[in-house]
Write an enzyme that holds these catalytic residues in place. Structure first.
Site, PDB file in Angstrom:
ATOM      1  N   ARG A 173      22.713  46.561  25.594  1.00 46.66           N
ATOM      2  CA  ARG A 173      22.926  47.311  26.833  1.00 46.66           C
ATOM      3  C   ARG A 173      23.375  48.732  26.520  1.00 46.66           C
ATOM      4  O   ARG A 173      22.932  49.693  27.168  1.00 46.66           O
ATOM      5  CB  ARG A 173      23.958  46.626  27.742  1.00 46.66           C
ATOM      6  CG  ARG A 173      24.226  47.465  28.992  1.00 46.66           C
ATOM      7  CD  ARG A 173      25.227  46.846  29.947  1.00 46.66           C
ATOM      8  NE  ARG A 173      24.669  45.653  30.560  1.00 46.66           N
ATOM      9  CZ  ARG A 173      25.334  44.514  30.716  1.00 46.66           C
ATOM     10  NH1 ARG A 173      26.587  44.420  30.303  1.00 46.66           N
ATOM     11  NH2 ARG A 173      24.764  43.480  31.280  1.00 46.66           N
TER      12      ARG A 173
ATOM     13  N   ASP B  45      27.575  33.968  35.914  1.00 44.12           N
ATOM     14  CA  ASP B  45      28.215  34.880  34.975  1.00 44.12           C
ATOM     15  C   ASP B  45      29.734  34.760  35.126  1.00 44.12           C
ATOM     16  O   ASP B  45      30.212  34.354  36.186  1.00 44.12           O
ATOM     17  CB  ASP B  45      27.758  36.313  35.290  1.00 44.12           C
ATOM     18  CG  ASP B  45      27.838  37.202  34.058  1.00 44.12           C
ATOM     19  OD1 ASP B  45      28.268  36.719  32.990  1.00 44.12           O
ATOM     20  OD2 ASP B  45      27.471  38.378  34.167  1.00 44.12           O
TER      21      ASP B  45
ATOM     22  N   THR C 120      32.560  35.720  28.455  1.00 44.40           N
ATOM     23  CA  THR C 120      33.017  36.518  27.322  1.00 44.40           C
ATOM     24  C   THR C 120      34.192  35.825  26.643  1.00 44.40           C
ATOM     25  O   THR C 120      34.606  36.220  25.574  1.00 44.40           O
ATOM     26  CB  THR C 120      33.483  37.904  27.817  1.00 44.40           C
ATOM     27  OG1 THR C 120      34.348  37.695  28.930  1.00 44.40           O
ATOM     28  CG2 THR C 120      32.299  38.748  28.246  1.00 44.40           C
TER      29      THR C 120
ATOM     30  N   LYS D 178      22.857  37.754  27.630  1.00 43.69           N
ATOM     31  CA  LYS D 178      23.025  36.413  28.190  1.00 43.69           C
ATOM     32  C   LYS D 178      22.199  36.245  29.470  1.00 43.69           C
ATOM     33  O   LYS D 178      21.452  35.277  29.608  1.00 43.69           O
ATOM     34  CB  LYS D 178      24.510  36.141  28.467  1.00 43.69           C
ATOM     35  CG  LYS D 178      25.360  36.184  27.178  1.00 43.69           C
ATOM     36  CD  LYS D 178      26.824  35.863  27.409  1.00 43.69           C
ATOM     37  CE  LYS D 178      27.594  36.961  28.107  1.00 43.69           C
ATOM     38  NZ  LYS D 178      27.677  38.208  27.321  1.00 43.69           N
ATOM     39  N   THR D 179      22.315  37.201  30.381  1.00 44.41           N
ATOM     40  CA  THR D 179      21.537  37.131  31.628  1.00 44.41           C
ATOM     41  C   THR D 179      20.042  37.153  31.320  1.00 44.41           C
ATOM     42  O   THR D 179      19.249  36.410  31.920  1.00 44.41           O
ATOM     43  CB  THR D 179      21.881  38.340  32.530  1.00 44.41           C
ATOM     44  OG1 THR D 179      23.295  38.495  32.573  1.00 44.41           O
ATOM     45  CG2 THR D 179      21.338  38.146  33.925  1.00 44.41           C
TER      46      THR D 179
END
Ligand code: ADP
Length: 334
Positions: free
Chosen positions: A217, A109, A158, A64-65
């Protein structure tokens, strides 16, 4: 000029910068989402406007980032990265909003965790690019309105269900990120290995991908651990055997479950006869934070069908029993 250089201002610094893809073409997977963003980018560029506010949701580590930074790169604007827990006082958000230049992207975030005051400051900011500041207190309080640059808010969460509807309704685009397919994770691992100059065979990358829980990640993190192992064992290249040996050592099992995943399943099975059990009870019995279980561990266990959610709580499925080498009770609950 790259987003990183534009971000030279210390306020605008992206974390984990070196491994992140910088363009949509480099961003692996999420095909439908990329198409939606390509259209949004082209349309906004055609009109010389900022992109509509965008809400991205999905489990942590899915990119997302990275997408927010890519949007900035593609639009040639800056990206300010922050998170709801850093926006406690009203002046935290007002300071950021006032510093934005036209077209800038503001990435928030964990946006479902904003406090009410901050959230209410965002409503007019998102809708009318206006900041309403209350000056003074009580009877003599006055509201002053300041104009803001036309910016794009990219929110990430999330838990999309935890957003208030006034906030959710102010996003023009609401998009979900999915867990990655095996071949996509393999591609990400090969790309990262290239950047880190780690020799790895395609099969070696696949062996790591198999244990990466559908998450870039985690794929990158496992690759780094396997790289350490290969270096210490003086192996010239990461092969499937070497990857498996290393990941066994780090207790990442063949489905990518780690110690906590297995603890959650084991607790559910051994202390609660497989459920149904509420999240809070599982959290208390495992000593893990309920939010972390719900937002970090559960999504993947649900995705691979080891856990199911019912109206009465979580249950462990037959597949979970088998994975842990246990015999499922008979007949198994639905
Ligand atoms: P999130 O914001 O969803 O928690 P991030 O954007 O921080 O996830 O991504 C985590 C890491 O995974 C980043 O370092 C990034 O390099 C990598 N990554 C995420 N998505 C992709 C992708 N589609 N292709 C390549 N690498 C990715």
């Amino acid at each position: 000029v790259t987003a990183q250089e534009r971000n030279a201002n210390p306020n605008f610094e992206p974390p984990e910068a070196s491994l992140r893809p910088q363009t949509l073409d480099d961003y692996v997977g999420q095909r439908d989402l990329k198409e939606v963003l390509r259209i949004a980018i082209q349309a906004a560029q055609g009109r010389q406007e900022a992109i509509d506010h965008l809400l991205l949701y999905g489990p942590p580590g899915l990119g997302k980032t990275t997408l927010a930074l890519i949007l900035a790169e593609e639009m040639q604007v800056r990206c300010k990265i922050t998170a709801a827990p850093a926006l406690e006082r009203p002046r935290d958000i007002t300071g950021i909003l006032l510093a934005l230049q036209p077209g800038d992207i503001l990435f928030i975030d964990e946006i479902h965790r904003l406090n009410r005051l901050t959230e209410e400051l965002l409503y007019p900011a998102m809708e009318d690019f206006r900041l309403d500041i209350t000056m003074g207190k009580g009877q003599s309080a006055k509201v002053r309105s300041l104009n803001l640059a036309r910016f794009t808010l990219v929110g990430a969460t999330t838990k999309v269900g935890s957003l208030t509807s006034p906030l959710r309704d102010r996003f023009g685009l609401i998009q979900r990120l999915r867990f990655y397919e095996l071949d996509e994770l393999q591609q990400i691992i090969l790309r990262t290995a290239g950047l880190l100059a780690v020799p790895i065979s395609p099969a070696g990358a696949q062996a790591i991908a198999l244990r990466a829980r559908g998450t870039p990640r985690i794929a990158n993190r496992l690759l780094k651990r396997v790289r350490d192992y290969a270096q210490v064992k003086q192996q010239p290249e990461i092969t499937p055997t070497l990857a498996s040996e290393a990941l066994d050592l780090y207790q990442v099992d063949k489905r990518g479950l780690d110690w906590t995943d297995r603890l959650v399943l084991q607790t559910l099975i051994e202390q609660f006869q497989g459920g149904p059990t509420g999240l809070e009870a599982i959290a208390a019995a495992t000593g893990e934070d309920a939010k972390t279980i719900e937002e970090v561990y559960e999504p993947y266990l649900l995705q691979i069908g080891y856990l199911a959610r019912t109206s009465r709580g979580r249950i462990a499925t037959a597949a979970a029993y088998e994975h842990l080498g246990l015999t499922p009770p008979n007949p198994l609950l639905p």
